[in-house]
Design a protein around this motif. Structure first.
Motif, PDB file in Angstrom:
ATOM      1  N   ARG A 151      28.127-108.962  46.208  1.00 58.04           N
ATOM      2  CA  ARG A 151      29.142-108.214  46.928  1.00 58.04           C
ATOM      3  C   ARG A 151      29.672-106.999  46.173  1.00 58.04           C
ATOM      4  NH1 ARG A 151      31.193-109.839  51.593  1.00 58.04           N
ATOM      5  NH2 ARG A 151      30.777-111.951  52.381  1.00 58.04           N
ATOM      6  N   SER A 152      29.102-106.657  45.035  1.00 61.70           N
ATOM      7  CA  SER A 152      29.603-105.491  44.299  1.00 61.70           C
ATOM      8  C   SER A 152      28.517-104.907  43.410  1.00 61.70           C
ATOM      9  CB  SER A 152      30.824-105.861  43.458  1.00 61.70           C
ATOM     10  OG  SER A 152      30.472-106.754  42.426  1.00 61.70           O
ATOM     11  N   GLU A 153      28.645-103.617  43.135  1.00 64.87           N
ATOM     12  CA  GLU A 153      27.758-102.896  42.220  1.00 64.87           C
ATOM     13  C   GLU A 153      28.570-101.829  41.501  1.00 64.87           C
ATOM     14  OE1 GLU A 153      24.264-101.258  43.875  1.00 64.87           O
ATOM     15  OE2 GLU A 153      23.521-103.158  44.695  1.00 64.87           O
ATOM     16  N   ALA A 154      28.116-101.471  40.297  1.00 68.99           N
ATOM     17  CA  ALA A 154      28.788-100.408  39.542  1.00 68.99           C
ATOM     18  C   ALA A 154      27.770 -99.697  38.667  1.00 68.99           C
ATOM     19  CB  ALA A 154      29.926-100.968  38.690  1.00 68.99           C
ATOM     20  N   ALA A 155      28.019 -98.422  38.409  1.00 63.71           N
ATOM     21  CA  ALA A 155      27.134 -97.626  37.557  1.00 63.71           C
ATOM     22  C   ALA A 155      27.932 -96.512  36.900  1.00 63.71           C
ATOM     23  CB  ALA A 155      25.979 -97.042  38.371  1.00 63.71           C
ATOM     24  N   ILE A 156      27.447 -96.056  35.752  1.00 62.56           N
ATOM     25  CA  ILE A 156      28.011 -94.899  35.075  1.00 62.56           C
ATOM     26  C   ILE A 156      26.895 -93.903  34.820  1.00 62.56           C
ATOM     27  CG2 ILE A 156      29.924 -96.120  33.986  1.00 62.56           C
ATOM     28  CD1 ILE A 156      28.243 -96.246  31.425  1.00 62.56           C
ATOM     29  N   ALA A 157      27.268 -92.629  34.619  1.00 61.12           N
ATOM     30  CA  ALA A 157      26.271 -91.593  34.362  1.00 61.12           C
ATOM     31  C   ALA A 157      26.906 -90.463  33.568  1.00 61.12           C
ATOM     32  CB  ALA A 157      25.692 -91.064  35.672  1.00 61.12           C
ATOM     33  N   THR A 158      26.059 -89.734  32.878  1.00 64.89           N
ATOM     34  CA  THR A 158      26.490 -88.529  32.168  1.00 64.89           C
ATOM     35  C   THR A 158      25.417 -87.469  32.323  1.00 64.89           C
ATOM     36  OG1 THR A 158      27.305 -87.646  30.057  1.00 64.89           O
ATOM     37  CG2 THR A 158      25.506 -89.239  29.949  1.00 64.89           C
ATOM     38  N   ALA A 159      25.842 -86.211  32.411  1.00 64.13           N
ATOM     39  CA  ALA A 159      24.906 -85.105  32.605  1.00 64.13           C
ATOM     40  C   ALA A 159      25.451 -83.866  31.914  1.00 64.13           C
ATOM     41  CB  ALA A 159      24.685 -84.829  34.089  1.00 64.13           C
ATOM     42  N   VAL A 160      24.571 -82.919  31.667  1.00 61.32           N
ATOM     43  CA  VAL A 160      24.947 -81.590  31.174  1.00 61.32           C
ATOM     44  C   VAL A 160      24.540 -80.594  32.246  1.00 61.32           C
ATOM     45  CG1 VAL A 160      24.570 -79.819  29.440  1.00 61.32           C
ATOM     46  CG2 VAL A 160      24.701 -82.215  28.752  1.00 61.32           C
ATOM     47  N   MET A 161      25.482 -79.735  32.620  1.00 59.81           N
ATOM     48  CA  MET A 161      25.189 -78.769  33.681  1.00 59.81           C
ATOM     49  C   MET A 161      25.637 -77.375  33.270  1.00 59.81           C
ATOM     50  SD  MET A 161      28.092 -79.692  36.541  1.00 59.81           S
ATOM     51  CE  MET A 161      29.827 -79.268  36.280  1.00 59.81           C
ATOM     52  N   SER A 162      24.933 -76.388  33.802  1.00 59.47           N
ATOM     53  CA  SER A 162      25.272 -74.978  33.599  1.00 59.47           C
ATOM     54  C   SER A 162      25.847 -74.447  34.903  1.00 59.47           C
ATOM     55  CB  SER A 162      24.027 -74.178  33.210  1.00 59.47           C
ATOM     56  OG  SER A 162      24.311 -72.797  33.142  1.00 59.47           O
ATOM     57  N   GLU A 163      27.019 -73.795  34.823  1.00 61.55           N
ATOM     58  CA  GLU A 163      27.650 -73.255  36.026  1.00 61.55           C
ATOM     59  C   GLU A 163      27.791 -71.741  35.902  1.00 61.55           C
ATOM     60  OE1 GLU A 163      31.512 -74.934  36.651  1.00 61.55           O
ATOM     61  OE2 GLU A 163      32.374 -74.042  34.840  1.00 61.55           O
ATOM     62  N   HIS A 164      27.535 -71.060  37.012  1.00 59.79           N
ATOM     63  CA  HIS A 164      27.690 -69.607  37.093  1.00 59.79           C
ATOM     64  C   HIS A 164      28.603 -69.322  38.284  1.00 59.79           C
ATOM     65  CE1 HIS A 164      23.822 -70.536  35.259  1.00 59.79           C
ATOM     66  NE2 HIS A 164      23.862 -69.386  34.631  1.00 59.79           N
ATOM     67  N   GLU A 172      33.461 -60.090  40.176  1.00 61.45           N
ATOM     68  CA  GLU A 172      33.203 -60.275  38.752  1.00 61.45           C
ATOM     69  C   GLU A 172      32.300 -61.493  38.546  1.00 61.45           C
ATOM     70  OE1 GLU A 172      35.581 -61.439  34.628  1.00 61.45           O
ATOM     71  OE2 GLU A 172      36.646 -61.213  36.536  1.00 61.45           O
ATOM     72  N   VAL A 173      31.267 -61.316  37.735  1.00 61.38           N
ATOM     73  CA  VAL A 173      30.380 -62.418  37.402  1.00 61.38           C
ATOM     74  C   VAL A 173      30.856 -63.041  36.096  1.00 61.38           C
ATOM     75  CG1 VAL A 173      28.017 -63.135  36.906  1.00 61.38           C
ATOM     76  CG2 VAL A 173      28.441 -61.297  38.553  1.00 61.38           C
ATOM     77  N   LEU A 174      31.328 -64.281  36.169  1.00 61.34           N
ATOM     78  CA  LEU A 174      31.785 -64.955  34.967  1.00 61.34           C
ATOM     79  C   LEU A 174      30.592 -65.397  34.122  1.00 61.34           C
ATOM     80  CD1 LEU A 174      34.675 -67.177  36.378  1.00 61.34           C
ATOM     81  CD2 LEU A 174      34.787 -64.867  35.407  1.00 61.34           C
ATOM     82  N   PRO A 175      30.721 -65.408  32.803  1.00 60.27           N
ATOM     83  CA  PRO A 175      29.601 -65.835  31.953  1.00 60.27           C
ATOM     84  C   PRO A 175      29.267 -67.306  32.209  1.00 60.27           C
ATOM     85  CG  PRO A 175      31.624 -65.630  30.675  1.00 60.27           C
ATOM     86  CD  PRO A 175      31.912 -65.042  32.021  1.00 60.27           C
ATOM     87  N   PRO A 176      27.994 -67.682  32.059  1.00 62.31           N
ATOM     88  CA  PRO A 176      27.599 -69.082  32.271  1.00 62.31           C
ATOM     89  C   PRO A 176      28.368 -70.012  31.335  1.00 62.31           C
ATOM     90  CG  PRO A 176      25.671 -67.660  32.089  1.00 62.31           C
ATOM     91  CD  PRO A 176      26.852 -66.830  31.702  1.00 62.31           C
ATOM     92  N   ARG A 177      28.702 -71.197  31.847  1.00 62.88           N
ATOM     93  CA  ARG A 177      29.417 -72.194  31.061  1.00 62.88           C
ATOM     94  C   ARG A 177      28.685 -73.526  31.157  1.00 62.88           C
ATOM     95  NH1 ARG A 177      35.799 -71.224  32.703  1.00 62.88           N
ATOM     96  NH2 ARG A 177      35.996 -69.116  31.857  1.00 62.88           N
ATOM     97  N   LEU A 178      28.691 -74.223  30.035  1.00 66.06           N
ATOM     98  CA  LEU A 178      28.109 -75.567  30.011  1.00 66.06           C
ATOM     99  C   LEU A 178      29.228 -76.596  30.130  1.00 66.06           C
ATOM    100  CD1 LEU A 178      25.404 -75.307  27.190  1.00 66.06           C
ATOM    101  CD2 LEU A 178      25.018 -75.394  29.653  1.00 66.06           C
ATOM    102  N   ARG A 179      29.034 -77.548  31.036  1.00 70.19           N
ATOM    103  CA  ARG A 179      29.979 -78.642  31.208  1.00 70.19           C
ATOM    104  C   ARG A 179      29.254 -79.974  31.133  1.00 70.19           C
ATOM    105  NH1 ARG A 179      35.169 -77.782  32.989  1.00 70.19           N
ATOM    106  NH2 ARG A 179      35.635 -75.626  33.625  1.00 70.19           N
ATOM    107  N   SER A 180      30.000 -80.974  30.698  1.00 70.02           N
ATOM    108  CA  SER A 180      29.531 -82.353  30.773  1.00 70.02           C
ATOM    109  C   SER A 180      30.075 -82.950  32.070  1.00 70.02           C
ATOM    110  CB  SER A 180      30.045 -83.153  29.574  1.00 70.02           C
ATOM    111  OG  SER A 180      29.760 -84.532  29.737  1.00 70.02           O
ATOM    112  N   SER A 181      29.191 -83.536  32.871  1.00 71.56           N
ATOM    113  CA  SER A 181      29.588 -84.155  34.133  1.00 71.56           C
ATOM    114  C   SER A 181      29.381 -85.659  34.014  1.00 71.56           C
ATOM    115  CB  SER A 181      28.761 -83.590  35.293  1.00 71.56           C
ATOM    116  OG  SER A 181      29.158 -84.181  36.521  1.00 71.56           O
ATOM    117  N   LEU A 206      32.014 -77.960  27.512  1.00 68.41           N
ATOM    118  CA  LEU A 206      31.530 -78.381  26.199  1.00 68.41           C
ATOM    119  C   LEU A 206      32.106 -77.527  25.071  1.00 68.41           C
ATOM    120  CD1 LEU A 206      27.779 -79.233  26.948  1.00 68.41           C
ATOM    121  CD2 LEU A 206      29.741 -80.778  26.754  1.00 68.41           C
ATOM    122  N   ALA A 207      32.365 -76.262  25.336  1.00 70.07           N
ATOM    123  CA  ALA A 207      32.893 -75.387  24.285  1.00 70.07           C
ATOM    124  C   ALA A 207      34.394 -75.559  24.089  1.00 70.07           C
ATOM    125  CB  ALA A 207      32.575 -73.927  24.622  1.00 70.07           C
TER     126      ALA A 207
END
Length: 261
Positions: A151-164, A172-181, A206-207
């Protein structure tokens, strides 16, 4: 736990819902788009398509008309799962546009074992009321199933993503940024026909870990028969660095009636 869960049937679902906004003091510059749908059990092999249309009307002190469309498709083939999902939201208040946002999201997941899986994703987003003309994301991550019970499930995850980001006012174009998701998913079948789903996201830059975004998306789904269902969801979001004169948090509550065929 399978990633990007859809309803476990290969048929098209429409939901028409009345939308209620609660305590939404102001937008943040960039929001977290949640395409995950926690559910107990693995999705079936093959294609599944899902869609929803939302309509909302308010009269009196405020005159609001709201319209939203969400559609997606998922394909499961062995250890591979591909998901594409998009939405369009428009709203007016006394004839003035108050909501103008849309997104499209593509994701692919590969299961390595029963517990471990890897995934990659890409996304385009537009939000005219968050000073955002275009925001694109690209990321890679890994997910681990914490448990799978009857009757239940659970999961965790981590990722690195680049956003523009491309802003509307001066383009204005903001500089690319790296985030942890990072996210935690939980699905619980409370009783037969009553499912509670929760997804929690935390996305620091990340910075600079003092620049972060947080999302909690809670949904209760009630089955009213073979084809009819009712759901209510609450989405709470915070941004540690919103634009000037913008509140750092949003809360949105939605309820809807849906059917499938």
């Amino acid at each position: 736990m399978r990633y990007g869960h859809f309803m476990r049937f290969n048929r098209f679902c429409f939901g028409f819902g009345l939308v209620c906004l609660m305590g939404a003091p102001g937008p943040v510059q960039a929001s977290i788009v949640n395409v995950l749908q926690p559910q107990v059990g693995d999705p079936e092999e093959g294609w599944a398509v899902q869609g929803r249309v939302g309509l909302g009307l308010e009269a009196g002190n405020e005159e609001k008309q709201k319209f939203s469309v969400l559609a997606g498709a998922r394909r499961v083939l062995g250890a591979h799962q591909t998901l594409v999902k998009g939405s369009l939201d428009r709203a007016t208040n006394f004839g003035e546009t108050s909501t103008d946002r849309s997104f499209v999201h593509l994701r692919h997941r590969v299961a390595f074992t029963e517990e471990w899986a890897g995934f990659g994703f890409a996304q385009l987003e537009h939000n005219g009321f968050r000073a955002l003309k275009v925001r694109d994301l690209f990321g890679l991550g890994i997910q681990r199933s914490l448990w799978k019970a009857r009757r239940s499930e659970a999961a965790i995850a981590t990722a690195v993503m680049s956003e523009h980001e491309l802003l509307l006012l001066d383009e204005e174009v903001l500089p690319p940024r790296l985030r942890s998701s990072n996210y935690f998913m939980l699905a619980v079948d409370l009783v037969d026909g009553l499912t509670l789903g929760s997804t929690t996201f935390f996305q620091p830059r990340l910075a600079d870990f003092t620049d972060w975004r947080l999302l909690e998306d809670l949904t209760l789904n009630v089955s009213l028969g073979e084809r009819l269902s009712w759901s209510v969801s609450c989405k709470m979001e915070m941004d540690s660095r919103p634009p000037t004169d913008v509140n750092p948090w949003d809360v949105v509550v939605k309820t809807g009636l849906g059917w499938s065929y």
